[in-house]
Design a protein around this motif. Structure first.
Motif, PDB file in Angstrom:
ATOM      1  N   ASP A  37       0.809  -1.234  -0.059  1.00 29.95           N
ATOM      2  CA  ASP A  37       0.158  -0.009  -0.011  1.00 29.95           C
ATOM      3  C   ASP A  37       0.856   1.266   0.046  1.00 29.95           C
ATOM      4  O   ASP A  37       0.332   2.277   0.080  1.00 29.95           O
ATOM      5  CB  ASP A  37      -1.047   0.034   1.190  1.00 29.95           C
ATOM      6  N   GLU A  38       2.211   1.192  -0.021  1.00 30.53           N
ATOM      7  CA  GLU A  38       2.939   2.398   0.118  1.00 30.53           C
ATOM      8  C   GLU A  38       3.446   2.829  -1.427  1.00 30.53           C
ATOM      9  O   GLU A  38       3.500   4.144  -1.566  1.00 30.53           O
ATOM     10  CB  GLU A  38       4.452   1.921   0.645  1.00 30.53           C
ATOM     11  N   ALA A  39       3.360   1.925  -2.294  1.00 28.91           N
ATOM     12  CA  ALA A  39       3.796   2.536  -3.561  1.00 28.91           C
ATOM     13  C   ALA A  39       3.007   1.895  -4.664  1.00 28.91           C
ATOM     14  O   ALA A  39       2.623   2.530  -5.716  1.00 28.91           O
ATOM     15  CB  ALA A  39       5.314   2.058  -4.061  1.00 28.91           C
ATOM     16  N   GLY A  40       2.204   1.009  -4.419  1.00 25.74           N
ATOM     17  CA  GLY A  40       1.322   0.379  -5.323  1.00 25.74           C
ATOM     18  C   GLY A  40       2.391  -0.306  -6.694  1.00 25.74           C
ATOM     19  O   GLY A  40       3.282  -0.424  -6.440  1.00 25.74           O
ATOM     20  N   PRO A  41       1.276  -0.612  -7.803  1.00 26.49           N
ATOM     21  CA  PRO A  41       2.183  -1.441  -8.670  1.00 26.49           C
ATOM     22  C   PRO A  41       2.968  -0.551  -9.410  1.00 26.49           C
ATOM     23  O   PRO A  41       3.013   0.780  -9.479  1.00 26.49           O
ATOM     24  CB  PRO A  41       1.056  -2.061  -9.640  1.00 26.49           C
ATOM     25  N   LEU A  42       4.127  -1.113  -9.977  1.00 26.64           N
ATOM     26  CA  LEU A  42       5.022  -0.221 -10.643  1.00 26.64           C
ATOM     27  C   LEU A  42       4.368   0.423 -12.032  1.00 26.64           C
ATOM     28  O   LEU A  42       3.900  -0.219 -12.626  1.00 26.64           O
ATOM     29  CB  LEU A  42       6.339  -1.184 -11.520  1.00 26.64           C
ATOM     30  N   ALA A  47       8.984   1.085 -16.154  1.00 28.77           N
ATOM     31  CA  ALA A  47       9.375  -0.541 -16.522  1.00 28.77           C
ATOM     32  C   ALA A  47      10.645  -0.645 -16.629  1.00 28.77           C
ATOM     33  O   ALA A  47      11.655  -1.626 -16.511  1.00 28.77           O
ATOM     34  CB  ALA A  47       8.215  -1.191 -17.128  1.00 28.77           C
ATOM     35  N   ASP A  48      11.142   0.061 -18.069  1.00 26.28           N
ATOM     36  CA  ASP A  48      12.566   0.000 -18.521  1.00 26.28           C
ATOM     37  C   ASP A  48      13.661   0.415 -17.446  1.00 26.28           C
ATOM     38  O   ASP A  48      14.726  -0.435 -17.423  1.00 26.28           O
ATOM     39  CB  ASP A  48      12.535   1.045 -19.689  1.00 26.28           C
ATOM     40  N   THR A  49      13.180   1.534 -16.504  1.00 28.88           N
ATOM     41  CA  THR A  49      14.178   1.420 -15.551  1.00 28.88           C
ATOM     42  C   THR A  49      14.347   0.330 -14.524  1.00 28.88           C
ATOM     43  O   THR A  49      15.552   0.120 -14.257  1.00 28.88           O
ATOM     44  CB  THR A  49      13.717   2.974 -14.738  1.00 28.88           C
ATOM     45  N   ALA A  50      13.322  -0.049 -14.284  1.00 28.90           N
ATOM     46  CA  ALA A  50      13.186  -1.312 -13.298  1.00 28.90           C
ATOM     47  C   ALA A  50      14.111  -2.327 -14.113  1.00 28.90           C
ATOM     48  O   ALA A  50      14.829  -3.178 -13.302  1.00 28.90           O
ATOM     49  CB  ALA A  50      11.678  -1.853 -12.919  1.00 28.90           C
TER      50      ALA A  50
END
Length: 98
Positions: free
Chosen positions: A38-43, A48-51
């Motif tokens: 619940d802090e950040a939610g889905p990416l 996505a490219d950075t991850a």
């Protein structure tokens, strides 16, 4: 959930990237705990490219650190074969010039 998921995830990814850089330079990153769901939610899609790039960097650094570890273990193993000068009854040096 954080008000701005992009900002929240950017902070998370920046921390991961900084920890990788610190680890490969010989430092010791602080312990990392993943954020609660619940802090950040889905990416967010735009990160996505950075991850993926950070994941690749993590995998590369793990391989490099594993090689460094194995090299150190090999050196320690080689050192363990050198006789201790205190316990050796035979000469440690051979004078070949007379």
């Amino acid at each position: 959930m954080s008000a701005d998921p992009v900002q929240a995830w950017s902070g998370i990814l920046d921390r991961l990237e900084a920890d990788i850089a610190l680890a490969v330079s010989g430092g010791e990153p602080e312990a990392w705990n993943p954020p609660a769901a619940d802090e950040a939610g889905p990416l967010p899609e735009e990160l996505a490219d950075t991850a993926r790039r950070i994941l690749d960097a993590q995998l590369e650094s793990m391989a490099m650190l594993g090689k460094v570890r194995n090299d150190a273990l090999a050196h320690l193993d080689a050192l363990s074969t050198v006789p201790d000068s205190q316990s050796s009854a035979r000469p440690l040096f051979l004078d070949v010039q007379g």
